[in-house]
Design an enzyme around this catalytic site. Structure first.
Site, PDB file in Angstrom:
ATOM      1  N   ASN A   1       0.848  -1.187   0.000  1.00  0.00           N
ATOM      2  CA  ASN A   1       0.000   0.000   0.000  1.00  0.00           C
ATOM      3  C   ASN A   1       0.890   1.246   0.000  1.00  0.00           C
ATOM      4  OD1 ASN A   1      -1.823   2.041   0.365  1.00  0.00           O
ATOM      5  ND2 ASN A   1      -2.677   1.260   2.291  1.00  0.00           N
TER       6      ASN A   1
ATOM      7  N   ASN B   1       6.877   3.234 -14.605  1.00  0.00           N
ATOM      8  CA  ASN B   1       6.270   3.887 -15.785  1.00  0.00           C
ATOM      9  C   ASN B   1       4.898   4.465 -15.432  1.00  0.00           C
ATOM     10  OD1 ASN B   1       4.894   1.379 -15.664  1.00  0.00           O
ATOM     11  ND2 ASN B   1       4.646   1.277 -17.882  1.00  0.00           N
ATOM     12  N   PHE B   2       4.824   5.077 -14.243  1.00  0.00           N
ATOM     13  CA  PHE B   2       3.594   5.749 -13.839  1.00  0.00           C
ATOM     14  C   PHE B   2       3.351   6.968 -14.727  1.00  0.00           C
ATOM     15  CE2 PHE B   2       4.024   4.327  -9.092  1.00  0.00           C
ATOM     16  CZ  PHE B   2       3.669   3.038  -9.453  1.00  0.00           C
TER      17      PHE B   2
ATOM     18  N   ARG C   1       5.458  12.549  -6.832  1.00  0.00           N
ATOM     19  CA  ARG C   1       4.447  12.908  -5.819  1.00  0.00           C
ATOM     20  C   ARG C   1       4.362  11.864  -4.719  1.00  0.00           C
ATOM     21  NH1 ARG C   1       1.817  14.639 -10.567  1.00  0.00           N
ATOM     22  NH2 ARG C   1       0.589  12.723 -10.700  1.00  0.00           N
TER      23      ARG C   1
ATOM     24  N   ASP D   1       5.045   0.087 -27.177  1.00  0.00           N
ATOM     25  CA  ASP D   1       5.171  -0.470 -25.830  1.00  0.00           C
ATOM     26  C   ASP D   1       6.373  -1.402 -25.718  1.00  0.00           C
ATOM     27  OD1 ASP D   1       3.204   0.735 -24.266  1.00  0.00           O
ATOM     28  OD2 ASP D   1       1.646  -0.631 -24.929  1.00  0.00           O
TER      29      ASP D   1
END
Length: 406
Positions: free
Chosen positions: A74, A97-98, A105, A170
């Site tokens: 989490n 790869n967010f 952040r 990708d």
């Protein structure tokens, strides 16, 4: 000899999802890296539900996450973030790869992780590169193919742009990152130096269309056009797909005659029984055949239509002319030679059952690395936390009770 132990001991902290990042880490996992996938305890990698399998992971997820381990953490819990930082301290590679800005952040940006582990190879895969005017935009494979120029050179002459079927935006990007990780890792073994690797999917596409740029540069700066199944610029007729008997959607053979080998045309005429055209001025040179391309294509098509695609490929190929039948996924899956050679392997998955998929195609000592099951969500949490962080069972149980890990 085996590919599974090439990267034994390489520890990769994997915070990637969908395909561009997972295809990269999967390649390294196939070669023996310990890839630990960090996932949301409730839903995991969004790719798990891509395509809809009910309670089971999607085939899409299995394709890109073989040979990895999963830990459900989490990241919205401060102790969860602390766990990931502890894992980063012991990892060789961390990759994410967010969406743009998301990892920063969370408090897991490069500057933070570098301070924890100066020797880490920190990797980021994004849609658009830092400094691009689109750097904050989201991107998927098809967006990269559009913005990277690939769609502009794909499609029929005079027709609209078309997205190639392969996910080059990708997986193609993932392979460039995988190669770069290996380069940085070799240097780190020699010098101890860490690295910050960044690759944008748009930038990666430019790498794959270098021939189109070369065409543009030799034609006074004109944008490379679409050329259908031919090569950009028209090539050396005959070149392209030609219809074969059967009439199915893939009953075609691709024939390529090279301008570098003028004998290809003469050989093809002999295969087709059209020796009468040898020396015909309309077809005697690449320039002449380009001028009479419609006639050339008609002559070849009349011959290919008398044969099925496999026969046409055999006859043309046997005359030392490059030729290939257009094979669809069903035909390829039904070809036993791919399984016999280990190019397609059976993943024995605990929930899905046996699932046949394509693995890493490079053979090490005669055989590709073994495909092992993609992990269930959080399947290896206790194992990884004990191995990587030396946590005892009581501490792991406490983390579970507090919903820090799944």
């Amino acid at each position: 000899m085996s590919g599974e132990n090439c990267l034994s001991g390489l520890k990769i902290l994997d915070l990637t999802q969908f395909e561009a990042g997972p295809s990269c880490t999967e390649a390294l996992a196939w070669m023996g890296a310990d890839v630990v996938k960090i996932e949301n305890p409730k839903v995991g990698d969004p790719g798990r539900s891509s395509g809809g399998r009910g309670a089971h992971d999607a085939f899409y997820f299995l394709q890109y996450n073989a040979n990895k381990r999963s830990v459900a953490v989490n990241l919205k819990h401060p102790h969860g973030l602390d766990l990931v930082k502890q894992m980063a301290a012991t990892a060789d590679v961390m990759i994410e790869n967010f969406a743009p800005g998301a990892i920063e952040r969370l408090g897991l940006g490069y500057d933070v992780i570098r301070d924890i582990n100066p020797a880490i190879i920190y990797c980021q895969v994004k849609g658009f590169g830092a400094g691009s005017r689109f750097q904050n935009n989201l991107a998927f494979d098809m967006i990269a193919q559009a913005c990277g120029g690939l769609m502009s050179i794909t499609g029929e002459e005079g027709g609209p742009p078309c997205k190639p079927g392969a996910t080059i935006g990708d997986t193609g990007t993932g392979m460039l990152m995988a190669a770069s990780i290996l380069g940085a890792y070799v240097r780190r073994l020699r010098t101890g130096q860490g690295e910050h690797l960044q690759v944008a999917m748009q930038d990666a596409i430019l790498h794959y269309i270098r021939n189109a740029f070369a065409y543009m540069e030799r034609t006074d700066g004109r944008a490379a056009p679409r050329a259908g199944s031919k090569t950009v610029g028209g090539g050396n007729p005959p070149i392209g797909v030609y219809p074969c008997s059967g009439g199915g959607p893939n009953d075609y053979v691709y024939i390529y005659t090279s301008a570098a080998n003028p004998e290809h045309w003469t050989r093809l005429l002999k295969v087709m029984g059209r020796e009468d055209l040898i020396g015909d001025a309309r077809f005697s040179s690449p320039a002449a055949r380009t001028e009479h391309r419609a006639e050339v294509d008609l002559i070849v098509s009349e011959w290919t239509l008398r044969h099925d695609k496999h026969t046409a490929m055999h006859l043309v190929g046997s005359a030392t002319i490059p030729a290939g039948a257009v094979l669809d996924t069903r035909e390829l899956a039904d070809d036993p030679s791919f399984a016999q050679r280990g190019i397609r392997q059976t993943m024995q998955h605990p929930e899905i059952g046996d699932y046949v998929m394509s693995g890493w195609p490079v053979r090490f000592g005669g055989r590709p690395p073994e495909v092992k099951p993609a992990p269930l969500l959080g399947e290896h949490g206790e194992q990884v936390l004990a191995e990587w962080l030396r946590l005892d069972p009581a501490r792991i149980a406490e983390l579970k009770r507090n919903e820090v890990v799944g």
